[in-house]
Design a protein around this motif. Sequence first.
Motif, short mmCIF file in Angstrom:
data_model
loop_
_atom_site.label_atom_id
_atom_site.label_comp_id
_atom_site.label_asym_id
_atom_site.label_seq_id
_atom_site.Cartn_x
_atom_site.Cartn_y
_atom_site.Cartn_z
N ARG A 285 0.84 -1.20 0.00
CA ARG A 285 0.00 0.00 0.00
C ARG A 285 0.87 1.25 0.00
NH1 ARG A 285 -1.48 -3.13 4.04
NH2 ARG A 285 -0.67 -1.61 5.55
N ALA A 286 1.95 1.26 -0.75
CA ALA A 286 2.87 2.39 -0.77
C ALA A 286 2.17 3.66 -1.23
CB ALA A 286 4.05 2.09 -1.67
N THR A 287 2.53 4.78 -0.63
CA THR A 287 1.93 6.07 -0.98
C THR A 287 2.97 7.12 -1.36
OG1 THR A 287 1.96 6.79 1.34
CG2 THR A 287 -0.03 5.67 0.55
N GLY A 288 4.26 6.81 -1.22
CA GLY A 288 5.32 7.77 -1.52
C GLY A 288 6.68 7.13 -1.31
N THR A 289 7.72 7.94 -1.35
CA THR A 289 9.08 7.42 -1.18
C THR A 289 9.78 8.00 0.04
OG1 THR A 289 10.07 9.17 -2.55
CG2 THR A 289 9.33 7.16 -3.67
N ALA A 290 9.14 8.91 0.76
CA ALA A 290 9.84 9.67 1.80
C ALA A 290 10.36 8.80 2.94
CB ALA A 290 8.93 10.77 2.35
N SER A 291 9.65 7.72 3.28
CA SER A 291 10.10 6.91 4.41
C SER A 291 11.44 6.26 4.12
CB SER A 291 9.06 5.85 4.77
OG SER A 291 8.82 4.98 3.68
N THR A 292 11.63 5.81 2.88
CA THR A 292 12.93 5.25 2.50
C THR A 292 13.95 6.34 2.22
OG1 THR A 292 11.98 3.20 1.61
CG2 THR A 292 14.13 3.86 0.78
N ALA A 293 13.55 7.34 1.47
CA ALA A 293 14.48 8.41 1.11
C ALA A 293 15.02 9.13 2.34
CB ALA A 293 13.79 9.41 0.17
N GLY A 294 14.16 9.35 3.34
CA GLY A 294 14.60 10.02 4.55
C GLY A 294 15.64 9.22 5.30
N LYS A 295 15.42 7.92 5.40
CA LYS A 295 16.41 7.07 6.08
C LYS A 295 17.74 7.06 5.35
CE LYS A 295 13.00 3.79 8.03
NZ LYS A 295 11.80 4.20 7.29
N VAL A 296 17.68 6.97 4.02
CA VAL A 296 18.91 6.96 3.22
C VAL A 296 19.66 8.27 3.38
CG1 VAL A 296 19.77 6.92 0.86
CG2 VAL A 296 18.05 5.26 1.58
N SER A 297 18.94 9.38 3.30
CA SER A 297 19.57 10.69 3.44
C SER A 297 20.26 10.82 4.80
CB SER A 297 18.52 11.80 3.27
OG SER A 297 19.09 13.08 3.46
N SER A 298 19.60 10.37 5.85
CA SER A 298 20.16 10.46 7.20
C SER A 298 21.46 9.67 7.32
CB SER A 298 19.16 9.95 8.24
OG SER A 298 17.96 10.67 8.18
N ALA A 299 21.46 8.45 6.77
CA ALA A 299 22.66 7.62 6.85
C ALA A 299 23.82 8.26 6.09
CB ALA A 299 22.36 6.22 6.30
N PHE A 300 23.54 8.78 4.89
CA PHE A 300 24.60 9.42 4.12
C PHE A 300 25.13 10.66 4.83
CE2 PHE A 300 22.84 7.64 -0.12
CZ PHE A 300 23.57 6.49 0.04
N ALA A 301 24.21 11.46 5.37
CA ALA A 301 24.64 12.70 6.01
C ALA A 301 25.49 12.43 7.24
CB ALA A 301 23.41 13.55 6.39
N LEU A 302 25.09 11.43 8.03
CA LEU A 302 25.89 11.12 9.22
C LEU A 302 27.21 10.48 8.81
CD1 LEU A 302 26.21 11.13 12.24
CD2 LEU A 302 24.91 8.99 12.36
N GLY A 303 27.19 9.63 7.77
CA GLY A 303 28.42 9.06 7.27
C GLY A 303 29.39 10.13 6.81
N TYR A 304 28.87 11.13 6.13
CA TYR A 304 29.70 12.25 5.69
C TYR A 304 30.35 12.95 6.88
CZ TYR A 304 30.75 17.04 4.25
OH TYR A 304 31.38 18.25 4.07
N GLN A 305 29.56 13.20 7.92
CA GLN A 305 30.09 13.90 9.09
C GLN A 305 31.23 13.13 9.76
OE1 GLN A 305 26.76 15.34 11.72
NE2 GLN A 305 25.53 14.67 9.98
N LEU A 306 31.10 11.82 9.83
CA LEU A 306 32.11 11.03 10.52
C LEU A 306 33.35 10.78 9.66
CD1 LEU A 306 29.82 10.56 12.58
CD2 LEU A 306 30.63 8.22 12.80
N LEU A 307 33.16 10.67 8.35
CA LEU A 307 34.27 10.25 7.50
C LEU A 307 35.01 11.41 6.85
CD1 LEU A 307 32.68 7.16 5.70
CD2 LEU A 307 34.27 7.16 7.62
N ARG A 308 34.46 12.62 6.88
CA ARG A 308 35.09 13.71 6.13
C ARG A 308 36.47 14.07 6.67
NH1 ARG A 308 31.12 18.74 7.87
NH2 ARG A 308 31.05 18.29 10.11
N ASN A 309 36.68 13.85 7.98
CA ASN A 309 37.99 14.15 8.55
C ASN A 309 38.73 12.89 8.96
OD1 ASN A 309 37.70 16.98 8.36
ND2 ASN A 309 36.40 16.98 10.19
N HIS A 310 38.21 11.72 8.51
CA HIS A 310 38.81 10.47 8.95
C HIS A 310 40.03 10.14 8.11
CE1 HIS A 310 38.94 6.42 10.66
NE2 HIS A 310 38.19 6.92 11.61
N LYS A 311 41.00 9.51 8.74
CA LYS A 311 42.27 9.24 8.07
C LYS A 311 42.39 7.82 7.54
CE LYS A 311 43.37 13.39 9.20
NZ LYS A 311 43.23 14.44 8.18
N ALA A 312 41.31 7.06 7.59
CA ALA A 312 41.39 5.68 7.08
C ALA A 312 41.82 5.70 5.61
CB ALA A 312 40.04 4.98 7.23
#
Length: 860
Positions: A285-312
């Motif tokens: 009964r899907a009605t949109g994409t926001a529930s998935t898109a929001g989760k994906v955006s959050s993971a990418f944004a937090l990943g960016y914050q942690l890895l942007r200064n990481h030296k791995a």
Amino acid sequence: MLVRLALMTALLFGLLSVTRHDGASAVIRINLLGYRPGSPKVAIWGSLTGQTVATFDLVDEQTNQVIQQLSAGRAFGAYGAFKETYRLDFSAFQRPGRYYLRTADGARSPGFRIGEDVYAGAADFCLRYMRQQRSGYNPFLKDSCHTHDGYTMYGPMPDSTHIDASGGWHDASDYLQYVTTSANATYHLLAAARDFPTAFGDQVQTNGLPGANGQPDVLDEARWGLDWLLKMHPTDTWLFNQLGDDRDHSAMRIPRLDSMYGKGAERPVYFATGQPQGLFKYKNRATGTASTAGKVSSAFALGYQLLRNHKARYVNQAYVDKLRQRAQSAYRLGLAKPGNCQTAPGRAPYFYEEDNYTDDMELATVELLNATEPTGDQANLLRNTALAFAHREPVTPWMLNDTARHYQWYPFVNIGHAELAKQLPAHTRKTVTDFYKSGIELVWQRARKNAFYRGVPFTWCSNNLTTSFATQCFWYRQLTHDDQFMALEQANFDWLFGCNPWGTSFVYGLPANADTPSDPHSAFSHLKNYPIDGGLVDGPVRGSIYGNLIGITLHEPDEYASFQSSVAVYHDDYGDYSTNEPTMDGTASLIYLLAAKQAEKRTTIGKAHSSKKVNRPVDKPVAKPVTDSKSTYFKGAKIRGDTTARRFSLVFTGDEFADGGSTIARTLRKHHVRASFFLTGRFLRNPAFSPLIKRLRQDGHYIGPHSDQHLLYCDWVKRDSLLVSRAQFKADLQANYEVLHHYGQAKSKSNLFLPPYEWYNDSIATWTNAEGIQLVNYTPGTLSHADYTIPTDRNYRSSATILQSIRTYEQQKPAGLNGFILLMHLGTAPARTDKLYSHLDEFLTDFQRKGYQFIRIDEL
């Protein structure tokens, strides 16, 4: 995690009836992992026959000597199979050791431990299950699988177009892969790395094989999730939602043998259209994409914050930039198609029936704010947008309804509320934290009626809900320092590890040598006897749910038969996919909770938990700060040292930003200057700042507390009006000292405290003094503390203006800068491009020529 297709099995509800078991008529259930000394400690005594109990003994396991005899308290009545229950509270006892509980009727608990380190390593242990769930290359099997995924369905491209969708994690004991659960799992792992970096070791490489690679293993695992999510959102406008469907359930097999979809080794990849989907009889009964898109955006944004200064070595700038870009594009997709993106069913009527999305978009908005660091109107717009989403779902709906369809409201905790609260000033923050409180109170109204404090419903994946609810209680307590629900929080945590009617931990192999799942619904264990270490199983379901599921057959006699009831059923049996199947996303959320439990330091229990006196070592008297006649004080804080000596202190504070850290450290070293740095707990926990903090300590600078969460203590206008209680103040300060301790900075060496916002009153000074600490603040008269302002601020001051104010003060005042405490910031928002720290070299040269000596604040 959906059911395996099979013929309908006749289920007799008589299987759920209580049968008198051979053995004791009463049992004691306890947290098999153990208890921290300062935490609530409660076991549950349950009787199958209705007898009562008056007292219980706390017994030393090594000597069998009774340490204390305690009152059993009031009876809580029947629950499930038990006809009578009691909460055996021994919270006041804090001495480390191994113990067990017993009652006069012969009931005896398993042995358990009390100690500060009882949860150490547990989060790392559960990471084993995440690695075992890897698709693409599986480090447990040392083999590859699903390398040909997959062919598209429902997309803008022709159906059956091949795309690279290999990688990620298998969702559960089947091999389906969902973006919604994978993004949520990735976010939890990233958040654990951000909030509790000391909870994890470095034992494996990026590919999951043994060998250190210079970063916590939890980041390696989160990176595995990020890599797959990037494949599922490969362009600005393409977002896929699912890999595989329930054709997976036709047989059990090891992953590399998967070929169930009629197209060789490929599996279908479902495009997120926002419309109902299903290739066979059933549709979602899907009605949109926001529930998935929001989760994906959050993971990418937090990943960016942690890895942007990481030296791995495997993190490059292009990868980090892509995370930031995809966080923004996924967010735009969520805004463009608001609504719920459910998973697609196959030949059975089971799918993830997610019916909410505003919680996902709230979190995505906050993390986008954190990642892009806008200022002025743009920052306010994002905060207000997040707050608007928060108001649309103040309480996660399962708490209101006490029931839910499968994954109907997912994730089971609104993470956005916690992250948004950190962005808001105190008066607005309370609105959001009260949303958490309202949900907790709803659950508490149900929980308070039974001995287990069970208020979480027995829906499918009840353990995931339990983990999420305990995490919500933890976040609420951390954000507000209100510990009235601490016993409820602990009860939900205890439930997962044995303090439940069945007396079992629900995590495979944790703790060792205890009752944990031994026959889970898993191909790894069932076919190959492989251990699935760290996997959290689904958990108990209502008897009515169990009785109506398709394809369940128990393969062994039920060892928990005496404790089954219509209230809830749990079977440690391969045949019960509804209660004994481990899940990837549930385990990821538990990893966060276990890391929180390990990292948290508590030395005392809340007043609500016990008033009993206990024997404990005598604390040393608190040394009161000593004032000196040559220094200047205001409202109890030292604001200036000896004005007869030509020396002063440079002080830097750090909370959110550290862009000036390297420049400041390098310049101070060049001029042989030792300064003072007051850092919040949030700053100290940020893994990106860890190298800087270690460098500052090595260079001999003073490191002191600046509060844990950068609280505003009192009103800006009515200074005498407090915004925090003494308990909140003390808990926040203690948390700041605890993370300082992780860096080897003892409280005795950091007994000066600079208040957050450099704003305080007499009460704050009195409370600080009572802790044996001296409050300090900057010397008024210059504009150095305005170096954080940005051009759009009404009170903006340029670096030239600030430097001139210092020089003017020094020239015009008889004592110049003698004894001065000159405050600056370690970093500022990106919108301020005119950085004061860029002028530090010039400043030090100038004032050293004038004959000033720069000293640490504790030497002032």
